[in-house]
Design a protein around this motif. Structure first.
Motif, PDB file in Angstrom:
ATOM      1  N   UNK A  25       0.826  -1.201   0.000  1.00  0.00           N
ATOM      2  CA  UNK A  25       0.000   0.000   0.000  1.00  0.00           C
ATOM      3  C   UNK A  25       0.860   1.251   0.000  1.00  0.00           C
ATOM      4  N   UNK A  26       0.904   1.924  -1.122  1.00  0.00           N
ATOM      5  CA  UNK A  26       1.527   3.248  -1.143  1.00  0.00           C
ATOM      6  C   UNK A  26       0.635   4.221  -0.365  1.00  0.00           C
ATOM      7  N   UNK A  27       1.250   5.181   0.321  1.00  0.00           N
ATOM      8  CA  UNK A  27       0.511   6.180   1.104  1.00  0.00           C
ATOM      9  C   UNK A  27      -0.385   5.523   2.140  1.00  0.00           C
ATOM     10  N   UNK A  28       0.127   4.479   2.766  1.00  0.00           N
ATOM     11  CA  UNK A  28      -0.689   3.707   3.703  1.00  0.00           C
ATOM     12  C   UNK A  28      -0.845   4.381   5.061  1.00  0.00           C
ATOM     13  N   UNK A  29      -0.136   5.483   5.292  1.00  0.00           N
ATOM     14  CA  UNK A  29      -0.383   6.291   6.481  1.00  0.00           C
ATOM     15  C   UNK A  29      -0.987   7.639   6.103  1.00  0.00           C
ATOM     16  N   UNK A  30      -1.325   7.807   4.831  1.00  0.00           N
ATOM     17  CA  UNK A  30      -1.896   9.063   4.361  1.00  0.00           C
ATOM     18  C   UNK A  30      -3.213   8.770   3.644  1.00  0.00           C
ATOM     19  N   UNK A  31      -4.277   8.620   4.427  1.00  0.00           N
ATOM     20  CA  UNK A  31      -5.564   8.239   3.864  1.00  0.00           C
ATOM     21  C   UNK A  31      -6.223   9.364   3.069  1.00  0.00           C
ATOM     22  N   UNK A  32      -5.687  10.572   3.168  1.00  0.00           N
ATOM     23  CA  UNK A  32      -6.236  11.676   2.389  1.00  0.00           C
ATOM     24  C   UNK A  32      -5.707  11.681   0.956  1.00  0.00           C
ATOM     25  N   UNK A  33      -4.706  10.853   0.660  1.00  0.00           N
ATOM     26  CA  UNK A  33      -4.120  10.815  -0.677  1.00  0.00           C
ATOM     27  C   UNK A  33      -5.118  10.250  -1.689  1.00  0.00           C
ATOM     28  N   UNK A  34      -4.958  10.670  -2.951  1.00  0.00           N
ATOM     29  CA  UNK A  34      -5.889  10.244  -3.998  1.00  0.00           C
ATOM     30  C   UNK A  34      -5.781   8.756  -4.314  1.00  0.00           C
ATOM     31  N   UNK A  35      -4.717   8.059  -3.863  1.00  0.00           N
ATOM     32  CA  UNK A  35      -4.649   6.601  -4.026  1.00  0.00           C
ATOM     33  C   UNK A  35      -5.773   5.904  -3.262  1.00  0.00           C
ATOM     34  N   UNK A  36      -6.322   6.585  -2.266  1.00  0.00           N
ATOM     35  CA  UNK A  36      -7.451   6.058  -1.509  1.00  0.00           C
ATOM     36  C   UNK A  36      -8.731   6.701  -2.044  1.00  0.00           C
ATOM     37  N   UNK A  37      -9.543   5.934  -2.752  1.00  0.00           N
ATOM     38  CA  UNK A  37     -10.812   6.440  -3.273  1.00  0.00           C
ATOM     39  C   UNK A  37     -11.871   6.392  -2.174  1.00  0.00           C
ATOM     40  N   UNK A  38     -12.590   7.499  -1.997  1.00  0.00           N
ATOM     41  CA  UNK A  38     -13.616   7.568  -0.957  1.00  0.00           C
ATOM     42  C   UNK A  38     -15.007   7.468  -1.581  1.00  0.00           C
ATOM     43  N   UNK A  39     -15.865   6.700  -0.950  1.00  0.00           N
ATOM     44  CA  UNK A  39     -17.249   6.567  -1.391  1.00  0.00           C
ATOM     45  C   UNK A  39     -18.186   6.884  -0.249  1.00  0.00           C
ATOM     46  N   UNK A  40     -18.938   7.951  -0.373  1.00  0.00           N
ATOM     47  CA  UNK A  40     -19.876   8.372   0.678  1.00  0.00           C
ATOM     48  C   UNK A  40     -19.172   8.519   2.029  1.00  0.00           C
ATOM     49  N   UNK A  41     -17.917   8.973   1.991  1.00  0.00           N
ATOM     50  CA  UNK A  41     -17.128   9.090   3.215  1.00  0.00           C
ATOM     51  C   UNK A  41     -16.233  10.321   3.144  1.00  0.00           C
ATOM     52  N   UNK A  42     -15.885  10.838   4.313  1.00  0.00           N
ATOM     53  CA  UNK A  42     -14.891  11.896   4.411  1.00  0.00           C
ATOM     54  C   UNK A  42     -13.717  11.389   5.235  1.00  0.00           C
ATOM     55  N   UNK A  43     -12.557  11.975   4.990  1.00  0.00           N
ATOM     56  CA  UNK A  43     -11.357  11.625   5.747  1.00  0.00           C
ATOM     57  C   UNK A  43     -10.649  12.924   6.122  1.00  0.00           C
TER      58      UNK A  43
END
Length: 203
Positions: A25-43
């Protein structure tokens, strides 16, 4: 790689050298990064102290009252018959159930999921061939992990979801409250029978 040491803290001459798992997991301590797609959620960054005394925690919260709130990592290529484990540190907030899924590629036993109660420290539901584990840390944090065996080659996509009940079905919709959620920190996805120690995350 992993080696072994003797009683004098020197690498043993008879030591074997073997590979250890690698967190994909790239950016695995940075959940705000665009590698993490959010669905009906905020971070958002959180004022909560993370499991290791730092400031790396995030608030993962509901953004739509009539859906499910999830976060999807963009995925990794895996082969058939491999054992993969995803893991994350989590702490209850206004809500206290985390659901984990590995989507994308097919898995032995069918579609998988596991629910983790962040108040009681228990695995409260599993589906497919998933093996789930929860380990308690200090200050209300738990490390939750989901292990499964692939039955086909393809792209594996680890999901994190906020659940509103211990028995919520896999990615099921529910009526939530905007802004309520849980705390998360330090995700991993690795070819292993269990979640490895250490961090090794790319930040």
């Amino acid at each position: 790689a992993q080696v072994f040491f003797d009683a004098s803290d020197r690498v043993s001459e008879s030591s074997v050298v073997r590979n250890t798992s690698q967190n994909l997991l790239a950016y695995s301590e940075n959940f705000s990064h665009s590698d993490w797609s959010k669905g009906d959620a905020t971070i958002a960054t959180s004022s909560e102290i993370d499991p290791f005394g730092g400031t790396g925690a995030y608030k993962f919260a509901v953004a739509n009252t009539s859906s499910n709130s999830k976060m999807l990592w963009d995925g990794a290529t895996v082969g058939s018959g491999e054992t993969w484990t995803s893991s994350v540190y989590a702490k209850k907030g206004e809500m206290d159930v985390l659901q984990m899924i590995t989507g994308g590629v097919n898995h032995a036993g069918g579609v998988n999921h596991a629910n983790f109660n962040l108040t009681t420290g228990q695995v409260t539901a599993t589906g497919g061939g998933a093996i789930a584990n929860i380990q308690e840390f200090e200050n209300g944090w738990f490390r939750c992990s989901l292990t499964d065996i692939t039955s086909a080659s393809g792209t594996a996509e680890p999901y994190l979801l906020i659940a509103n009940s211990n028995t919520l079905g896999r990615a099921a919709a529910y009526v939530g409250v905007v802004g309520e959620g849980i705390q998360i920190f330090g995700a991993q996805f690795e070819e292993s029978l269990h979640a490895s120690t250490g961090t090794d995350q790319i930040v």
